[in-house]
Design an enzyme around this catalytic site. Structure first.
Site: not given
Ligand SMILES: CC/C=C\C/C=C\C/C=C/CCC/C=C/C(=O)SCCNC(=O)CCNC(=O)[C@H](O)C(C)(C)COP(=O)(O)OP(=O)(O)OC[C@H]1O[C@@H](n2cnc3c(N)ncnc32)[C@H](O)[C@@H]1OP(=O)(O)O
Length: 290
Positions: A91, A136, A158-159
């Protein structure tokens, strides 16, 4: 008579997702859709730089593409990424951090819809995981029937690492692929599996050395249904998946309410803020080095 009965049954099983893809401000399409005219297999590539993070527009684009694929009688759907490092970063944290409440409601409804659309897709589905697939991104992969992953990547829900609890239906998607005890441990740890670990536990079915090889292995999986009647196959898949899906459909409003309360909680917002800041910091220091 039988065909209309079967079609009716499919309509009953599949919630109506009447959602058009919102035109995004950006010029480039958020998803790329190619149908191989020889094999009839559609490849749907996520195409939202830099990491295919799921916002409303991208999820609507995925839903619209799935609807198109089901409508154009493609023989199967391979989900992959146009980015060679990241399959899908999950997400979009911008949608969850200090969110606009009305937008958050829409965002969550579309998140529910994109899982339903992929999980219940009437054609065979496979994920060519050519990049990291946390949270996600892992959910999209587990919604598919088969998963082929490239080496040196990570995948998992990994939430808990950043203060979330995955919703019940997200957990069920994991449980549809992993044995319960392992799913519980991985969910509570917020574990990100390496490619090798994911193969070992069955989170992915095969490893491929390249994206091309992954796409070929996904096509082979889709070809394995060539002798099955498509309608009977689709009904069987929906019948098996119905109990999990009904748990969400029966209480979408309750799921939304629970999510809004949870996402808006100070605990989660603080954790998310720190997590997001650390991500940006990492990216800035990387940029500083390059
Ligand atoms: C009772 C409970 C009921 C409900 C629960 C309620 C809420 C909880 C909701 C849960 C839903 C469950 C399912 C889903 C949840 C999610 O998906 S939350 C998002 C989780 N995502 C992550 O943890 C991934 C984070 N990102 C990374 O680990 C790394 O970026 C990567 C491995 C994907 C890629 O690594 P790299 O290639 O090294 O890139 P960078 O880390 O340098 O990132 C580049 C750039 O992108 C931005 N970014 C990365 N991930 C995200 C993201 N998920 N959203 C927005 N932006 C992201 C990062 O900040 C960098 O941006 P800039 O700084 O360059 O602008």
């Amino acid at each position: 008579m039988l065909r209309s009965k079967i079609l009716n049954r499919i309509r009953l099983l599949k919630p109506v997702i009447d959602r058009r893809c919102m035109s995004s401000a950006s010029k480039t399409p958020l998803t790329l859709l190619e149908v191989d005219d020889k094999s009839g297999i559609a490849t749907l590539s996520l195409n939202r730089p830099p990491v295919n993070s799921l916002n409303i527009d991208l999820m609507n684009s995925i839903i619209e593409s799935i609807t198109e694929i089901e409508g154009n009688k493609s023989r199967g759907l391979i989900l992959t990424s146009a980015n060679d490092r990241v399959f899908c970063a999950g997400l979009d944290l911008n949608e969850l951090h200090k969110p606009n409440q009305e937008r958050l409601k829409e965002f969550w409804a579309v998140f529910q819809d994109v899982w339903l659309a992929l999980h219940l897709c009437s054609v065979p589905t496979a994920a060519a995981i050519n990049g990291h697939a946390p949270a996600g991104g892992c959910l999209l992969a587990t919604a598919c029937e088969y998963r082929v992953m490239l080496p040196q990547m990570t995948i998992g829900l990994n939430e808990t690492q950043f203060g979330y609890m995955a919703p019940k239906w997200v957990m069920l998607s994991y449980l549809s692929v992993l044995p319960r005890r392992l799913a519980e441990r991985a969910l509570t740890q917020g574990k990100l599996f390496t490619t090798a670990e994911a193969l070992d536990v069955g989170l992915v079915d095969e490893i491929a050395a390249s994206k091309e090889e992954a796409l070929a292995k996904c096509s082979t999986f889709i070809d394995s249904f060539s002798k099955a009647n498509p309608l009977a196959r689709s009904l069987t898949k929906k019948q098996i998946r119905e109990p999990d899906v009904q748990k969400l459909i029966a209480d979408r409003a309750g799921d939304l309410k629970e999510c809004l309360e949870y996402i808006n909680s100070p605990l989660l917002q603080d954790g998310l803020g720190a997590y997001f800041e650390a991500l940006k910091q990492k990216s800035r220091s990387k940029a500083g080095k390059s």
